[in-house]
Design a protein around this motif. Sequence first.
Motif, mmCIF file in Angstrom:
data_model
loop_
_atom_site.group_PDB
_atom_site.id
_atom_site.type_symbol
_atom_site.label_atom_id
_atom_site.label_comp_id
_atom_site.label_asym_id
_atom_site.label_seq_id
_atom_site.Cartn_x
_atom_site.Cartn_y
_atom_site.Cartn_z
ATOM 1 N N LEU A 54 0.783 -1.111 -0.106
ATOM 2 C CA LEU A 54 0.052 -0.042 -0.065
ATOM 3 C C LEU A 54 1.113 1.041 -0.114
ATOM 4 N N ILE A 55 1.851 1.252 1.030
ATOM 5 C CA ILE A 55 2.584 2.443 1.066
ATOM 6 C C ILE A 55 3.586 2.855 -0.351
ATOM 7 N N GLY A 56 3.836 1.437 -0.533
ATOM 8 C CA GLY A 56 5.077 1.630 -1.784
ATOM 9 C C GLY A 56 4.338 2.216 -3.134
ATOM 10 N N ILE A 57 3.041 1.567 -3.373
ATOM 11 C CA ILE A 57 2.361 2.116 -4.362
ATOM 12 C C ILE A 57 2.070 3.667 -4.438
ATOM 13 N N SER A 58 1.565 3.883 -3.105
ATOM 14 C CA SER A 58 1.258 5.260 -2.714
ATOM 15 C C SER A 58 2.343 6.138 -3.311
#
Lengths: 338, 523
Positions: free
Chosen positions: B84-88
């Motif tokens: 989630l954080i990586g994609i964001s």
Amino acid sequence: MTNSRLKALISLLSALFLTASLTACAGGENEDASLTIYSGRSQEFIEPFFAAFTEATGIELDVRYGDSAALAAQILEEGDNSPADLFLSQDAGALGAVAGAKLLASLDQSLLERVASNYRAPSKDWVAITGRARVLAYAPDRLAALPTSIDELIAENWKGRLAIAPTNSSFQAFITAMIQTRGEAATETWLRALQKNSPKLYEKNSLIVQAIDAGDVDAGLVNHYYTWEVAEELGREINVKNSFFSPEDLGNLVNVSGAGILRTSKQQSLASELIAFLLSDEEQARFVVDTHEYSIVLPELRPEGLPALNEIKAPRVDLANLSDLKRTQALLIKVGLL
Amino acid sequence: MTIIGQKNASQANGAKHRGAPSLALIAAGLFTLAAAALPVAYLIRRALQIDSELLRTVLFRAKTLEIFITTISLVLAVVAFATLIGISIAWALSNVDLPGLALLRALVILPVAIPSYVFTYSWLSLGFLPNGFLAAVVVLTLTTTPYVTLAALAAFRRIDGAQLDVAQTLGLNQLESFFRVTFPQIRNAVGAGSLIVALYVLSDFGAVSLLGVDTFTRAIQNTYQGSFDRSSAALLALILVAISSLVIYFEISFRQRSTLLKSSVRITRRLPALRTLKSRAWALSAILLYILVALLTPLLVLLQRFFSRITPIDLTELLIASLSTISVSLLGALIAMVLAIPVALLAVRETWIGRWSERAVLLVHALPGIVMGLALVSFGSEFPLIYQTTGLLAFAYSILFLARSVGSIRTSFAKVPINLTEIASTLGQTKSRIFYRVTLPLAAPGVLTGTLLVFLSAMKELPATLMLRPTGFETLATEIWNNTAIFRFSEAAPYALLLVAIAAIPTFLISRPDRDSERGELQ
């Protein structure tokens, strides 16, 4: 990527490859005048002793530092192909594992006789070098009355105040000693009572001492020299003191670091020379001052501020018995500490 | 222009069009497969020596179930958050007009250079990170997010803005077009990144041991340490192998068999950047927050320790350790590149050797370093000439971290348009010439990224390094260990800082946009 940049990269890589392979070759030369040591004792504390030995004898030492248990596992995997001449271990268990696989040579009687009979392997293939006492490290301002026995630690008033390091070999040696003297059932009862008091669990002794200093716990079961280590790292006085239990209490167990010579070593006599050097009066006295350990050759010497080895009256246990270590682990797993 | 191909049909077509693999390629693939099988074979051999009573104690105790549940939960939680954080972060870096973009891109990737032990210790020493499962989720999420960010960044850059325009003309809103146009194009890359995260968590020892979380890797280490029982440890490691197989299986079934095919490498239109003040402020503060907790905090703790240490720095030791680290890690990365290219080519062609070598490589990646170290000790000590040489150590690195490069290399080969190689073929070029003149130059950025990732990972590897290095050979990681093992965190600080500083160079290279996007023109 452009061609020129690719070429530059390739030439840089091949240059490094060459350097690396040259370094690799360099390692293989002049094996005759040197000893290969697998040292589970940390470089910082043992290197000065190695340097003194090289200076005194002219024998070069190639030292591979690592964790005692990992090095023992490595020697077991290497078997007869081990390049090591001598194995120096932080604790008796790792030496026992290597000795149990019949990979260590018998030591000269003169070496064995330097130490009392409980500080050498019954199989005569390793000998203790230094002693490490188990203590109760505590915060003097938060612990009014000091316990005189480990059995006081499982009382109600200790709930949540004690720290232990159950994965650490020094704690496991302590439990092994308990099984040997009290039997498995009594040890299980003690451990379950301890568990009920919800002790705080840490990975290492040093973290326990730091936690006591930080006020997270009031006391912890550790080896005696960690108070110096942590104070030196933090660069200040710490709010932690060492306390022994009453004489012959199990809590006063003395662990040892020790050494054994590999059966496959072609340098048996040089390796014996190193052990003799480490067991000499002069170096033994140096261990007490420099690394704050106990000398097992000179039991009257005391690390600053602590009682001497012969005053602690450590309980007598067989530290080398590997099958006992397995039993200890099984028990710790059973009560849920591992 | 862009042609949206028929899924599956066109990909199968693509695999066929790439032609049958040559014998050399097959041999290279088999070699990698054998190398990756080495540690597993070792484990099976050791586990078979276990006596039946011990087998029952290890397999059927309640603790093993507990370890199983802890391990799986940790993997799921970390993968979810890191993805989630990586994609964001990658989305924000690709779609929002931000100041200092090149620097930001490098800084969000740089946390991979901090060994998890050092990272965890830094946070612990600040005093407000509690012990236990939640802390492990936080720490591992922060350290592994860059693997997803990196994969997603590359994928976002391959997206043609024209497609989003078309989607909008057809009446899709922002969210709908993300899920129907953008996501299908990044899912394979993100999946590969998340897989690396999962395997990282499975094999991590530094964080879980300090935080007291019982995963299989910690149990394996404790089994060696406490009872020197190599058979039980091998059995636990085989359970770990089984779990990793499951994880890899999930990733493969998540992988879409094809993405949209394009007739040309040229991207018609870059993604439009969001320029509103609100979106820029939000994106920037979120990214800065991540950089603060994942990079600056551990670095500041290290710096504080650096200045509070008592002993002077030994510059020669620092220099030697740096050069050793760089040379042996680069050698490992180079071997990994040579091994990964055939595996990636075979995987793109969907041959069974390609599939199985890729899976084997991934499987090995989840093994704790101590297991890999012991397997190579067991094998290498039979050959005194290579045992404990930098060559064998570099080889160990290449096998341990091949998984980190194979994904990005495979993706970049898969993106090479088939019609270009077909045109070259009709012009009478030989297969190997096409590979060197067309395929490799187009895939070069991906190959380089993968290779540098292996380099970054090898630099901080510890357990296998301790066992396999030439005696007396000190790297930055072993020097850090030498000091932290006796609680000299301040003395370890210079080495840790230098490790991050050296790692910053490849990180910057990896994160540069022209490294992981396809070139707009052919050279």
